[in-house]
Design a protein around this motif. Structure first.
Motif, PDB file in Angstrom:
ATOM      1  N   GLU A 563       0.832  -1.332  -0.046  1.00 47.77           N
ATOM      2  CA  GLU A 563      -0.181   0.124  -0.300  1.00 47.77           C
ATOM      3  C   GLU A 563       0.901   1.237   0.050  1.00 47.77           C
ATOM      4  N   GLU A 564       2.013   1.445   0.597  1.00 50.14           N
ATOM      5  CA  GLU A 564       2.923   2.300   0.664  1.00 50.14           C
ATOM      6  C   GLU A 564       3.152   2.880  -0.928  1.00 50.14           C
ATOM      7  N   ASP A 567       0.413   4.182  -2.601  1.00 52.71           N
ATOM      8  CA  ASP A 567       0.001   5.756  -2.165  1.00 52.71           C
ATOM      9  C   ASP A 567       1.287   6.640  -2.564  1.00 52.71           C
ATOM     10  N   ASP A 568       2.432   6.149  -2.701  1.00 48.04           N
ATOM     11  CA  ASP A 568       3.496   7.056  -3.249  1.00 48.04           C
ATOM     12  C   ASP A 568       3.470   7.407  -4.689  1.00 48.04           C
ATOM     13  N   ALA A 570       0.489   7.255  -6.403  1.00 48.04           N
ATOM     14  CA  ALA A 570      -0.773   8.041  -6.468  1.00 48.04           C
ATOM     15  C   ALA A 570      -0.381   9.554  -6.430  1.00 48.04           C
ATOM     16  N   ASN A 571       0.389   9.735  -5.428  1.00 46.92           N
ATOM     17  CA  ASN A 571       0.930  10.850  -4.888  1.00 46.92           C
ATOM     18  C   ASN A 571       1.688  11.714  -6.218  1.00 46.92           C
TER      19      ASN A 571
END
Length: 612
Positions: A563-564, A567-568, A570-571
């Motif tokens: 997930e990390e 998320d990265d 996506a950012n």
């Protein structure tokens, strides 16, 4: 037990070795004797497998990776890998083994392979140190034109109108004529045996059959093929027999490929096509008669002390070369993967987007001289350095940032791969396709499952589906528009990698994949994992993957990715969609520095290696 089967198999084929094509009576005599002896020794139905209970089932992760001393075969289906191994042990050449393996794949993995399609093959001859690229891709019929399919996606994608002229058999014959050792008819016997006596339906085939029956209820031939006597349909693990197709293979074994293109089967093939569902076909007998496979020079490029040999345009080989050359400049190490994984993956994604954008400019070099120059540019170090300098470590960008070549390339499907490394150090890598599984005609007379490769040509100039949201001013004329005699683009990218040694170059790796447009990105990621991140072959193939087609602007991330990481990404602006783990598969054979051979089949789609 298995060794007895191999010995009997060899004994029963002696009479066949003196002929290029045995008569039908000869072949049946061989098969009858062979079956009788196998039954006597209790090896009938176990001939082509080392573990009969695993032959057609999803094998364990352990069995998808094996080690050998002398030679290895990888394919999408374990039973077919075993067939290739047996042909090698019988004294067949690598080309013999590849043809027998692929013909058997066309029987068992009939959702993605078969003589109704085409292939790309690269071959390295260790003795002569020569390399070959055989292009047996399907071609557009002589009556094809952009206007013919304008505004009619159904005609392009489905049924008899979507069939391009098959090239697979002509390509096999060209390869066998140059590099074969055993008689042509001998190579068909395993496939005939499987088609007549039955094999278990694979999970992947079952899944595709369900999807296609739902989407194309008008394809009654598919229902006829899959319907059991009780009216229900075949499912995973059920026994499948293809009797009509066995007879077709026996005819081709006896009469050679001319039976298909200009002989006793041609009239039946034309009737099969014309009796199929969908819009009328434009294929004629003359289209079949005129088909020729091409033997060309492969694309070669260098990474460090390695030489890559891959297929040329219109395959995905040049795109794989371009992608790896972009990534080369980062000089990745294990530290990048262990300590900077998110940034490293982002860089790989951006390189993929640039490479797939450039892919949209490719086409068939036989009808467009510009393509060869474009390929030269794509693999040049200067151009790849220029592309890499545009990669932004902070964020991703809209599609037009990656180039003005805004022509969408349609996704391809239905691929199957075979790789072989021989005792003498020669290697062969071949990937074939019928494109979208079960979207085309299934011959009621011949049992042939035809391609729908017309759909792999680009749409008319300037037209894109609304889902791609393409800015019209960036649209250019596509080099992949349909024309008579033209081969459509493909993502298939069979590859052989050589290393430098004191005695000259020798094969280090044999690589290829299946999974449509995912082949290129998946192959590159497996290679990056093995060559730069120093993962072993098993780990490199099992690692979770990402994919981006450039158009549409969607990043596909394999399910269960950290997930990390998601998320990265996506950012950094990526539009993320989770994909299942069966979008692609990669097969690798590697010869290690101690001469041990390791082979890996991707458990995402099953299959296992075999060798000795």
């Amino acid at each position: 037990m298995h060794q007895n089967g191999v010995r009997l198999y060899k004994t029963c084929s002696k009479m066949d070795r003196s002929r290029s094509f045995g008569t039908k009576a000869d072949i049946q005599t061989v098969e009858t004797k062979f079956k009788r002896r196998c039954k006597t020794h209790r090896v009938y139905r176990k001939l082509f497998t080392d573990n009969a209970d695993q032959a057609n089932k999803n094998v364990s992760h352990e069995s998808s990776y094996k080690e050998f001393k002398s030679a290895a075969v990888v394919s999408n289906t374990g039973i077919c890998s075993t067939i290739g191994k047996n042909i090698l042990q019988e004294g067949g050449s690598l080309v013999d083994a590849a043809i027998a393996t692929k013909l058997s794949l066309g029987v068992v993995s009939f959702q993605r392979a078969g003589i109704g399609g085409g292939f790309f093959m690269v071959y390295h001859d260790a003795k002569s140190k020569k390399d070959y690229f055989i292009n047996a891709r399907e071609v557009a019929p002589s009556a094809a034109s952009v206007d013919l399919f304008k505004g009619d996606d159904y005609a392009r994608k489905c049924g008899r109108s979507s069939i391009a002229v098959p090239g697979e058999l002509q390509g096999y014959y060209e390869a066998h004529r140059r590099f074969g050792r055993l008689p042509w008819s001998r190579l068909f016997q395993p496939a005939i045996y499987l088609a007549e006596n039955g094999f278990e339906m694979t999970r992947n085939c079952y899944n595709w059959s369900r999807v296609s029956m739902k989407r194309l209820p008008e394809n009654k031939q598919l229902r006829d093929l899959l319907r059991k006597e009780d009216g229900t349909f075949l499912k995973t693990g059920d026994s499948v027999r293809r009797i009509r197709f066995a007879e077709t293979l026996r005819t081709i074994a006896t009469e050679g490929p001319d039976a298909f293109y200009r002989g006793s089967l041609t009239e039946y093939i034309m009737k099969d096509i014309n009796d199929g569902f969908g819009r009328p076909s434009i294929i004629t007998k003359n289209d079949l008669t005129r088909y020729r496979a091409l033997v060309k020079r492969p694309v070669k490029f260098h990474l460090d002390d390695l030489t890559f040999i891959t297929s040329g345009a219109p395959s995905g080989g040049p795109v794989l070369a371009h992608l790896l050359n972009i990534l080369k400049g980062y000089r990745f190490t294990t530290d990048d993967w262990c300590n900077n994984k998110a940034l490293t993956i982002h860089r790989m994604i951006e390189a993929i987007k640039f490479a797939y954008c450039k892919r949209s400019r490719l086409g068939d070099p036989e009808v467009n001289d510009e393509i060869d120059k474009l390929v030269e540019e794509m693999i040049s170090e200067e151009y790849c350095n220029k592309v890499r300098s545009k990669i932004d470590d902070i964020q991703t960008h809209p599609p037009e940032y990656y180039g003005s070549d805004m022509t969408h390339v349609f996704d391809d499907h239905g691929t199957a791969h075979v790789g072989i490394l021989g005792e003498d150090g020669s290697a062969i890598s071949v990937t074939s396709s019928i494109n979208k599984p079960f979207y085309s005609v299934i011959g009621q007379r011949t049992g042939i499952i035809f391609n729908n490769s017309i759909s792999e040509f680009s749409n008319e100039k300037g037209v894109h589906g609304s889902q791609y949201k393409v800015v019209t001013k960036f649209t250019q004329h596509s080099n992949n528009l349909i024309e008579p005699g033209k081969r459509p683009m493909s993502s298939m990218s069979p590859t052989i990698i050589l290393r430098k040694t004191p005695n000259g170059s020798s094969v280090r790796m044999v690589l290829g994949g299946a999974g449509g447009s995912h082949i290129i990105s998946s192959s590159a990621q497996a290679l990056v994992q093995r060559l730069w991140f120093k993962r072993n072959v098993n780990e490199a193939v099992k690692e979770k993957r990402i994919h981006h087609n450039w158009l549409p602007d969607t990043l596909f991330v394999q399910e269960n990715t950290d997930e990390e990481i998601i998320d990265d990404l996506a950012n950094r602006g990526h539009n993320i969609q989770i994909m299942n783990d069966q979008k692609s598969s990669v097969q690798i054979i590697e010869k290690l520095s101690d001469n041990k051979i390791v082979a890996k089949c991707d458990e995402r789609r099953g299959g296992y290696p075999n060798g000795y």
